[in-house]
Design a protein around this motif. Structure first.
Motif, PDB file in Angstrom:
ATOM      1  N   SER A   2      50.780 -74.745  20.599  1.00 19.73           N
ATOM      2  CA  SER A   2      50.808 -75.551  21.797  1.00 19.73           C
ATOM      3  C   SER A   2      49.982 -74.887  22.901  1.00 19.73           C
ATOM      4  O   SER A   2      50.059 -73.680  23.105  1.00 19.73           O
ATOM      5  N   VAL A   3      49.191 -75.693  23.594  1.00 13.68           N
ATOM      6  CA  VAL A   3      48.369 -75.240  24.715  1.00 13.68           C
ATOM      7  C   VAL A   3      48.781 -76.046  25.935  1.00 13.68           C
ATOM      8  O   VAL A   3      49.002 -77.254  25.846  1.00 13.68           O
ATOM      9  N   ARG A   4      48.893 -75.361  27.066  1.00 13.29           N
ATOM     10  CA  ARG A   4      49.250 -76.065  28.299  1.00 13.29           C
ATOM     11  C   ARG A   4      48.373 -75.561  29.439  1.00 13.29           C
ATOM     12  O   ARG A   4      47.766 -74.494  29.366  1.00 13.29           O
ATOM     13  N   ARG A   5      48.345 -76.348  30.481  1.00 16.27           N
ATOM     14  CA  ARG A   5      47.632 -75.938  31.694  1.00 16.27           C
ATOM     15  C   ARG A   5      48.527 -74.984  32.470  1.00 16.27           C
ATOM     16  O   ARG A   5      49.701 -75.282  32.718  1.00 16.27           O
ATOM     17  N   ALA A   6      47.993 -73.851  32.851  1.00 16.09           N
ATOM     18  CA  ALA A   6      48.761 -72.860  33.596  1.00 16.09           C
ATOM     19  C   ALA A   6      48.878 -73.276  35.057  1.00 16.09           C
ATOM     20  O   ALA A   6      47.993 -73.933  35.605  1.00 16.09           O
ATOM     21  N   GLY A   7      49.965 -72.870  35.661  1.00 14.94           N
ATOM     22  CA  GLY A   7      50.183 -73.111  37.080  1.00 14.94           C
ATOM     23  C   GLY A   7      50.207 -71.787  37.828  1.00 14.94           C
ATOM     24  O   GLY A   7      50.150 -70.708  37.235  1.00 14.94           O
ATOM     25  N   LYS A   8      50.310 -71.883  39.136  1.00 12.20           N
ATOM     26  CA  LYS A   8      50.321 -70.674  39.972  1.00 12.20           C
ATOM     27  C   LYS A   8      51.438 -69.708  39.573  1.00 12.20           C
ATOM     28  O   LYS A   8      51.307 -68.502  39.730  1.00 12.20           O
ATOM     29  N   GLU A   9      52.536 -70.244  39.030  1.00 10.24           N
ATOM     30  CA  GLU A   9      53.637 -69.379  38.613  1.00 10.24           C
ATOM     31  C   GLU A   9      53.237 -68.490  37.425  1.00 10.24           C
ATOM     32  O   GLU A   9      53.902 -67.497  37.139  1.00 10.24           O
ATOM     33  N   ASP A  10      52.129 -68.830  36.758  1.00  9.69           N
ATOM     34  CA  ASP A  10      51.636 -68.041  35.624  1.00  9.69           C
ATOM     35  C   ASP A  10      50.612 -66.992  36.056  1.00  9.69           C
ATOM     36  O   ASP A  10      50.109 -66.235  35.219  1.00  9.69           O
ATOM     37  N   ARG A  11      50.299 -66.930  37.335  1.00  9.75           N
ATOM     38  CA  ARG A  11      49.197 -66.094  37.817  1.00  9.75           C
ATOM     39  C   ARG A  11      49.357 -64.626  37.406  1.00  9.75           C
ATOM     40  O   ARG A  11      48.435 -63.998  36.888  1.00  9.75           O
ATOM     41  N   ALA A  12      50.515 -64.036  37.613  1.00 12.51           N
ATOM     42  CA  ALA A  12      50.705 -62.609  37.303  1.00 12.51           C
ATOM     43  C   ALA A  12      50.567 -62.346  35.811  1.00 12.51           C
ATOM     44  O   ALA A  12      49.877 -61.397  35.397  1.00 12.51           O
ATOM     45  N   ALA A  13      51.176 -63.176  34.980  1.00  8.95           N
ATOM     46  CA  ALA A  13      51.120 -62.964  33.530  1.00  8.95           C
ATOM     47  C   ALA A  13      49.705 -63.148  32.992  1.00  8.95           C
ATOM     48  O   ALA A  13      49.236 -62.350  32.174  1.00  8.95           O
ATOM     49  N   VAL A  14      48.998 -64.173  33.465  1.00  7.36           N
ATOM     50  CA  VAL A  14      47.631 -64.394  33.000  1.00  7.36           C
ATOM     51  C   VAL A  14      46.721 -63.276  33.515  1.00  7.36           C
ATOM     52  O   VAL A  14      45.835 -62.802  32.787  1.00  7.36           O
ATOM     53  N   GLY A  15      46.931 -62.824  34.739  1.00  3.27           N
ATOM     54  CA  GLY A  15      46.145 -61.704  35.268  1.00  3.27           C
ATOM     55  C   GLY A  15      46.309 -60.449  34.419  1.00  3.27           C
ATOM     56  O   GLY A  15      45.325 -59.764  34.115  1.00  3.27           O
ATOM     57  N   ARG A  16      47.544 -60.143  34.010  1.00  2.00           N
ATOM     58  CA  ARG A  16      47.779 -58.976  33.137  1.00  2.00           C
ATOM     59  C   ARG A  16      47.091 -59.156  31.790  1.00  2.00           C
ATOM     60  O   ARG A  16      46.479 -58.225  31.259  1.00  2.00           O
ATOM     61  N   LEU A  17      47.183 -60.374  31.247  1.00  5.03           N
ATOM     62  CA  LEU A  17      46.551 -60.657  29.967  1.00  5.03           C
ATOM     63  C   LEU A  17      45.041 -60.440  30.048  1.00  5.03           C
ATOM     64  O   LEU A  17      44.441 -59.800  29.175  1.00  5.03           O
ATOM     65  N   LEU A  18      44.407 -60.958  31.083  1.00  2.29           N
ATOM     66  CA  LEU A  18      42.961 -60.786  31.251  1.00  2.29           C
ATOM     67  C   LEU A  18      42.606 -59.302  31.326  1.00  2.29           C
ATOM     68  O   LEU A  18      41.657 -58.841  30.670  1.00  2.29           O
ATOM     69  N   ASP A  19      43.347 -58.560  32.117  1.00  2.04           N
ATOM     70  CA  ASP A  19      43.068 -57.132  32.274  1.00  2.04           C
ATOM     71  C   ASP A  19      43.192 -56.404  30.936  1.00  2.04           C
ATOM     72  O   ASP A  19      42.310 -55.644  30.549  1.00  2.04           O
ATOM     73  N   GLU A  20      44.274 -56.650  30.216  1.00  2.00           N
ATOM     74  CA  GLU A  20      44.485 -55.977  28.928  1.00  2.00           C
ATOM     75  C   GLU A  20      43.418 -56.377  27.911  1.00  2.00           C
ATOM     76  O   GLU A  20      42.902 -55.534  27.175  1.00  2.00           O
ATOM     77  N   ALA A  21      43.084 -57.656  27.852  1.00  2.00           N
ATOM     78  CA  ALA A  21      42.134 -58.140  26.851  1.00  2.00           C
ATOM     79  C   ALA A  21      40.715 -57.661  27.116  1.00  2.00           C
ATOM     80  O   ALA A  21      39.946 -57.452  26.167  1.00  2.00           O
ATOM     81  N   PHE A  22      40.354 -57.478  28.381  1.00  2.00           N
ATOM     82  CA  PHE A  22      38.979 -57.116  28.710  1.00  2.00           C
ATOM     83  C   PHE A  22      38.796 -55.647  29.080  1.00  2.00           C
ATOM     84  O   PHE A  22      37.683 -55.225  29.367  1.00  2.00           O
ATOM     85  N   ARG A  23      39.836 -54.862  29.047  1.00  2.00           N
ATOM     86  CA  ARG A  23      39.715 -53.468  29.479  1.00  2.00           C
ATOM     87  C   ARG A  23      38.686 -52.692  28.657  1.00  2.00           C
ATOM     88  O   ARG A  23      37.998 -51.828  29.183  1.00  2.00           O
ATOM     89  N   ASP A  24      38.569 -53.005  27.365  1.00  2.00           N
ATOM     90  CA  ASP A  24      37.605 -52.310  26.513  1.00  2.00           C
ATOM     91  C   ASP A  24      36.411 -53.184  26.142  1.00  2.00           C
ATOM     92  O   ASP A  24      35.626 -52.819  25.261  1.00  2.00           O
ATOM     93  N   ASP A  25      36.255 -54.318  26.788  1.00  2.00           N
ATOM     94  CA  ASP A  25      35.109 -55.186  26.557  1.00  2.00           C
ATOM     95  C   ASP A  25      33.838 -54.448  26.987  1.00  2.00           C
ATOM     96  O   ASP A  25      33.839 -53.737  28.004  1.00  2.00           O
ATOM     97  N   PRO A  26      32.735 -54.591  26.244  1.00  2.00           N
ATOM     98  CA  PRO A  26      31.512 -53.858  26.591  1.00  2.00           C
ATOM     99  C   PRO A  26      31.025 -54.083  28.020  1.00  2.00           C
ATOM    100  O   PRO A  26      30.541 -53.144  28.666  1.00  2.00           O
TER     101      PRO A  26
END
Length: 193
Positions: A2-26
Protein backbone atom coordinates in the motif's frame (compact mmCIF):
# COMPACT_ATOMS: atom_id res chain seq x y z
CA UNK A 1 1.99 -3.06 -0.95
CA UNK A 2 0.00 0.00 0.00
CA UNK A 3 1.19 3.51 -0.92
CA UNK A 4 -0.30 6.68 0.51
CA UNK A 5 0.28 10.39 0.32
CA UNK A 6 2.22 11.60 3.34
CA UNK A 7 0.98 14.46 5.46
CA UNK A 8 2.75 16.97 7.67
CA UNK A 9 2.38 14.53 10.58
CA UNK A 10 4.80 12.24 8.68
CA UNK A 11 7.47 14.94 8.34
CA UNK A 12 9.81 13.71 11.12
CA UNK A 13 9.65 10.04 10.11
CA UNK A 14 10.17 10.75 6.41
CA UNK A 15 13.01 13.16 7.23
CA UNK A 16 14.78 10.43 9.24
CA UNK A 17 14.22 7.94 6.42
CA UNK A 18 15.75 10.31 3.84
CA UNK A 19 18.77 10.96 6.05
CA UNK A 20 19.39 7.26 6.72
CA UNK A 21 18.86 6.21 3.10
CA UNK A 22 21.12 8.89 1.62
CA UNK A 23 23.85 9.11 4.25
CA UNK A 24 26.16 6.88 2.18
CA UNK A 25 24.89 7.93 -1.25
CA UNK A 26 27.79 9.01 -3.51
CA UNK A 27 26.40 12.52 -3.98
CA UNK A 28 25.84 13.00 -0.23
CA UNK A 29 29.37 11.75 0.48
CA UNK A 30 30.73 14.19 -2.11
CA UNK A 31 28.71 17.11 -0.72
CA UNK A 32 29.75 16.28 2.85
CA UNK A 33 33.07 14.39 2.63
CA UNK A 34 33.61 14.69 6.38
CA UNK A 35 31.49 11.99 8.03
CA UNK A 36 30.77 14.06 11.13
CA UNK A 37 29.54 16.98 9.02
CA UNK A 38 27.46 14.59 6.90
CA UNK A 39 25.81 13.17 10.02
CA UNK A 40 25.09 16.71 11.22
CA UNK A 41 23.98 18.34 7.94
CA UNK A 42 22.73 15.73 5.47
CA UNK A 43 19.35 15.43 7.17
CA UNK A 44 19.00 19.21 7.23
CA UNK A 45 19.70 19.41 3.49
CA UNK A 46 17.25 16.63 2.67
CA UNK A 47 14.72 18.23 4.99
CA UNK A 48 14.77 21.35 2.80
CA UNK A 49 13.83 19.20 -0.20
CA UNK A 50 11.16 17.44 1.85
CA UNK A 51 9.58 20.72 2.93
CA UNK A 52 9.46 21.92 -0.68
CA UNK A 53 7.79 18.68 -1.75
CA UNK A 54 5.18 19.04 1.00
CA UNK A 55 4.53 22.65 -0.05
CA UNK A 56 4.64 22.31 -3.84
CA UNK A 57 4.37 18.65 -4.77
CA UNK A 58 3.69 15.22 -3.33
CA UNK A 59 5.36 13.05 -0.75
CA UNK A 60 4.36 9.41 -1.10
CA UNK A 61 5.23 6.68 1.40
CA UNK A 62 4.69 2.98 1.74
CA UNK A 63 2.21 2.18 4.48
CA UNK A 64 4.98 0.73 6.66
CA UNK A 65 7.07 3.90 6.22
CA UNK A 66 10.07 2.01 4.81
CA UNK A 67 10.12 3.92 1.50
CA UNK A 68 9.28 7.45 0.41
CA UNK A 69 9.32 9.46 -2.82
CA UNK A 70 9.34 13.23 -3.33
CA UNK A 71 7.61 14.43 -6.51
CA UNK A 72 7.39 17.97 -7.86
CA UNK A 73 5.21 19.06 -10.78
CA UNK A 74 7.09 21.06 -13.40
CA UNK A 75 4.89 23.19 -15.66
CA UNK A 76 5.37 23.65 -19.40
CA UNK A 77 7.12 26.72 -20.67
CA UNK A 78 10.21 28.58 -19.62
CA UNK A 79 11.29 28.08 -16.03
CA UNK A 80 12.06 31.03 -13.85
CA UNK A 81 15.68 31.50 -13.01
CA UNK A 82 16.19 31.82 -9.32
CA UNK A 83 18.83 31.53 -6.66
CA UNK A 84 17.47 28.35 -5.09
CA UNK A 85 20.86 26.56 -4.95
CA UNK A 86 22.42 29.57 -3.21
CA UNK A 87 19.50 29.87 -0.81
CA UNK A 88 19.69 26.17 0.06
CA UNK A 89 23.42 26.52 0.71
CA UNK A 90 22.82 29.50 3.01
CA UNK A 91 20.14 27.60 4.93
CA UNK A 92 22.14 24.40 5.39
CA UNK A 93 25.88 25.15 5.41
CA UNK A 94 26.94 28.58 4.10
CA UNK A 95 30.59 27.56 3.84
CA UNK A 96 29.86 24.47 1.75
CA UNK A 97 29.94 25.52 -1.90
CA UNK A 98 29.31 21.93 -3.01
CA UNK A 99 25.64 22.23 -2.02
CA UNK A 100 25.18 25.10 -4.44
CA UNK A 101 27.26 23.42 -7.15
CA UNK A 102 25.10 20.28 -7.14
CA UNK A 103 21.96 22.40 -7.31
CA UNK A 104 23.23 24.42 -10.26
CA UNK A 105 24.38 21.30 -12.10
CA UNK A 106 20.99 19.64 -11.63
CA UNK A 107 19.16 22.81 -12.73
CA UNK A 108 21.30 23.07 -15.88
CA UNK A 109 20.33 19.56 -16.99
CA UNK A 110 16.64 19.75 -16.12
CA UNK A 111 14.46 19.51 -19.25
CA UNK A 112 12.62 22.68 -20.19
CA UNK A 113 9.50 23.40 -22.16
CA UNK A 114 7.35 20.35 -21.39
CA UNK A 115 5.25 19.71 -18.30
CA UNK A 116 6.43 16.69 -16.31
CA UNK A 117 6.69 15.16 -12.87
CA UNK A 118 10.12 15.45 -11.27
CA UNK A 119 11.17 12.65 -8.96
CA UNK A 120 13.50 14.59 -6.72
CA UNK A 121 14.27 11.78 -4.28
CA UNK A 122 13.25 8.22 -3.57
CA UNK A 123 14.46 6.62 -0.35
CA UNK A 124 14.27 3.11 1.03
CA UNK A 125 15.35 2.24 4.57
CA UNK A 126 18.86 0.75 4.34
CA UNK A 127 17.80 -2.57 5.90
CA UNK A 128 14.97 -2.89 3.33
CA UNK A 129 16.91 -2.00 0.17
CA UNK A 130 16.93 -4.63 -2.56
CA UNK A 131 13.47 -5.95 -1.63
CA UNK A 132 11.51 -4.20 -4.39
CA UNK A 133 10.03 -1.42 -2.24
CA UNK A 134 11.43 1.42 -4.33
CA UNK A 135 10.11 -0.04 -7.57
CA UNK A 136 6.69 -0.73 -6.09
CA UNK A 137 6.49 2.79 -4.68
CA UNK A 138 7.45 4.34 -8.00
CA UNK A 139 5.10 2.14 -10.05
CA UNK A 140 2.13 3.68 -8.24
CA UNK A 141 3.19 7.20 -9.20
CA UNK A 142 4.20 6.20 -12.72
CA UNK A 143 0.79 4.58 -13.23
CA UNK A 144 -0.72 7.96 -12.34
CA UNK A 145 1.64 9.67 -14.83
CA UNK A 146 0.55 7.20 -17.51
CA UNK A 147 -3.16 7.81 -16.85
CA UNK A 148 -2.61 11.57 -17.02
CA UNK A 149 -0.26 11.43 -20.04
CA UNK A 150 2.54 13.10 -18.05
CA UNK A 151 6.23 12.32 -18.53
CA UNK A 152 8.57 11.88 -15.56
CA UNK A 153 12.15 13.02 -15.01
CA UNK A 154 14.87 12.28 -12.43
CA UNK A 155 18.61 12.15 -11.87
CA UNK A 156 19.97 8.72 -10.84
CA UNK A 157 22.82 8.98 -8.35
CA UNK A 158 24.06 5.38 -8.48
CA UNK A 159 24.48 2.69 -11.13
CA UNK A 160 22.12 0.50 -9.09
CA UNK A 161 19.34 3.10 -9.02
CA UNK A 162 19.87 3.80 -12.72
CA UNK A 163 19.18 0.12 -13.40
CA UNK A 164 15.94 0.29 -11.43
CA UNK A 165 14.82 3.37 -13.33
CA UNK A 166 15.63 1.73 -16.67
CA UNK A 167 13.47 -1.26 -15.68
CA UNK A 168 10.66 1.21 -14.98
CA UNK A 169 10.94 2.70 -18.48
CA UNK A 170 13.29 5.63 -17.97
CA UNK A 171 15.99 6.36 -20.55
CA UNK A 172 19.08 8.50 -20.16
CA UNK A 173 18.51 12.06 -21.30
CA UNK A 174 21.78 13.64 -22.38
CA UNK A 175 25.24 13.17 -20.93
CA UNK A 176 25.93 12.19 -17.35
CA UNK A 177 26.33 15.04 -14.88
CA UNK A 178 29.82 14.76 -13.39
CA UNK A 179 30.67 16.48 -10.13
CA UNK A 180 34.26 17.81 -9.96
CA UNK A 181 36.44 14.97 -8.64
CA UNK A 182 33.22 13.24 -7.68
CA UNK A 183 30.46 10.89 -8.76
CA UNK A 184 28.20 11.04 -11.78
CA UNK A 185 24.46 11.50 -11.93
CA UNK A 186 22.36 10.41 -14.88
CA UNK A 187 19.44 12.55 -16.06
CA UNK A 188 16.60 10.22 -17.07
CA UNK A 189 13.26 10.71 -18.79
CA UNK A 190 10.19 8.49 -19.01
CA UNK A 191 7.49 9.12 -21.58
CA UNK A 192 3.98 8.18 -20.47
CA UNK A 193 2.67 4.83 -21.65
Amino acid sequence: MSVRRAGKEDRAAVGRLLDEAFRDDPVSVWVFPDEAERRARNGILLGVFLDVAFAEGRVEVTEDGAAAALWLPVPAGPQRDDDTPALVRQAVAPDNERIELVGKLVESAHPRGRAHEYLQLVAVAPERQGQGLGGALLRAALDRCDREGTPAYLEASTVRSRGLYERLGFVQLGPALVLPDGPSMWPMWRAPR
